[in-house]
Design an enzyme around this catalytic site. Structure first.
Site, PDB file in Angstrom:
ATOM      1  N   GLU A 122      64.008  61.308  78.561  1.00  0.00           N
ATOM      2  CA  GLU A 122      63.766  62.169  77.394  1.00  0.00           C
ATOM      3  C   GLU A 122      62.274  62.448  77.223  1.00  0.00           C
ATOM      4  O   GLU A 122      61.867  63.563  76.874  1.00  0.00           O
ATOM      5  CB  GLU A 122      64.335  61.514  76.131  1.00  0.00           C
ATOM      6  CG  GLU A 122      65.843  61.353  76.199  1.00  0.00           C
ATOM      7  CD  GLU A 122      66.409  60.800  74.906  1.00  0.00           C
ATOM      8  OE1 GLU A 122      66.777  61.620  74.048  1.00  0.00           O
ATOM      9  OE2 GLU A 122      66.477  59.560  74.739  1.00  0.00           O
ATOM     10  N   GLU A 142      73.371  55.583  78.667  1.00  0.00           N
ATOM     11  CA  GLU A 142      73.651  55.316  77.248  1.00  0.00           C
ATOM     12  C   GLU A 142      75.106  54.925  77.031  1.00  0.00           C
ATOM     13  O   GLU A 142      75.423  54.061  76.207  1.00  0.00           O
ATOM     14  CB  GLU A 142      73.298  56.545  76.393  1.00  0.00           C
ATOM     15  CG  GLU A 142      71.817  56.671  76.030  1.00  0.00           C
ATOM     16  CD  GLU A 142      70.946  57.257  77.140  1.00  0.00           C
ATOM     17  OE1 GLU A 142      71.427  57.379  78.281  1.00  0.00           O
ATOM     18  OE2 GLU A 142      69.787  57.580  76.867  1.00  0.00           O
TER      19      GLU A 142
END
Ligand SMILES: COc1cc(/C=C/C(=O)SCCNC(=O)CCNC(=O)[C@H](O)C(C)(C)COP(=O)(O)OP(=O)(O)OC[C@H]2O[C@@H](n3cnc4c(N)ncnc43)[C@H](O)[C@@H]2OP(=O)(O)O)ccc1O
Length: 269
Positions: A122, A142
């Site tokens: 990210e 995740e």
């Protein structure tokens, strides 16, 4: 964090970032190699501070990881303490910091190697150019950790590689190599092993030599124009073009070309 004006400035009080400067290029090193540059609150806040206080005469920033990896993502040991409110605040803190990178006045280049995982990916998404060494691999585990991206990844990554690929990464835990990342538009350059930072610095020196107003237009206006409706986009483009060409910097650069004082545009021989 330190931000010296000398050739190099080493890690500051916390040592979480190693910041060095050469001429107009600032190099920001994530400096937790023992934790594979996992991003804890301290490092995220220092990145935010660094981008909030960029010296005016800086023309480009390179962000990289010290050690063998760019970043293993969110420091999972810190997530344990969050309730829902804490989680929201945490994610929004990351958003503010990564927005500072994306909406920086100067181009930001991420030099990638090894793990570029979760929040590390990210972070790389917020940069404007990504350079990957062959060791680089991209993943979003995740799902395996029972969490969701929280650092702006669901907004930025689909715009780079598409929703379908991001879904695949998140659902199956698929790991992309450097070359796959490049072919999907995530990395713009794949270098030889050991040359990622060098290539990123070379590119940073080049982009820092552009007219500041052109870089500003590319960073701030281009992404908005690309997503605007065509009529609004064309108007924004005309306005930005008018502002840039009215600047004395443009007039000087164009005069230099017409007087044969500046380099021509030729393909690499
Ligand atoms: C929800 O709200 C959010 C979320 C987010 C962002 C989310 C994410 O980033 S999810 C992804 C989290 N990252 C991972 O799951 C990767 C975990 N790490 C690894 O798989 C491996 O460490 C490796 C990166 C592949 C490297 O392997 P290796 O070289 O063998 O090194 P290790 O021995 O495994 O690690 C050394 C040392 O570092 C510790 N460590 C590594 N990664 C992390 C990490 N991400 N967090 C904490 N600690 C890490 C590891 O435990 C070892 O520690 P020792 O004490 O045992 O030495 C964003 C914002 C939101 O609001």
């Amino acid at each position: 964090m330190t931000q010296g004006n000398a050739e190099t400035a080493d890690a500051g009080a916390s040592g979480l970032l190693r910041i060095e400067r050469a001429d107009r290029v600032l190099t920001v090193g994530l400096n937790r190699p023992a934790k594979r540059n996992a991003l804890n609150d301290g490092i995220i806040l220092e990145i935010g501070e660094c981008f909030a206080s960029l010296p005016e005469d800086i023309g480009a920033v390179v962000i990289h990881g010290i050690g063998d990896h760019f970043s293993s993502g969110l420091d999972l040991s810190e997530l344990q303490d969050h309730d829902a409110t804490g989680g929201l605040l945490h994610s929004q803190m990351w958003h503010r910091v990564f927005d500072r990178i994306q909406y920086s006045r100067v181009p930001v280049i991420a030099a990638l190697k090894g793990a570029v995982i979760g929040g590390g990916l990210e972070l790389a998404c917020a940069a404007h150019i990504r350079v990957a060494e062959p060791s680089t691999y991209f993943a979003l585990p995740e799902g395996q950790r029972g969490i969701f991206v929280g650092g702006g990844g669901s907004v930025r990554l689909p715009r780079l590689i598409g929703v379908a690929r991001m879904m695949d990464m998140m659902l199956t835990g698929r790991v992309y190599s450097a070359t796959e990342g490049a072919s999907y538009g995530f990395a713009q350059y794949v270098t030889e092993a050991g040359n990622g930072l060098g290539k990123a610095l070379e590119l940073a020196t080049k982009v820092a030599s552009n007219a500041p107003l052109t870089n500003f237009a590319v960073l701030q206006a281009l992404p908005m124009i690309a997503e605007a409706n065509p009529q609004a986009g064309l108007l924004m483009e005309s306005l930005m073009a008018t502002v840039a060409q009215s600047d004395k910097e443009a007039k000087r650069r164009i005069r230099e070309f017409l007087e044969h004082k500046t380099a021509k545009v030729k393909p690499k021989s």
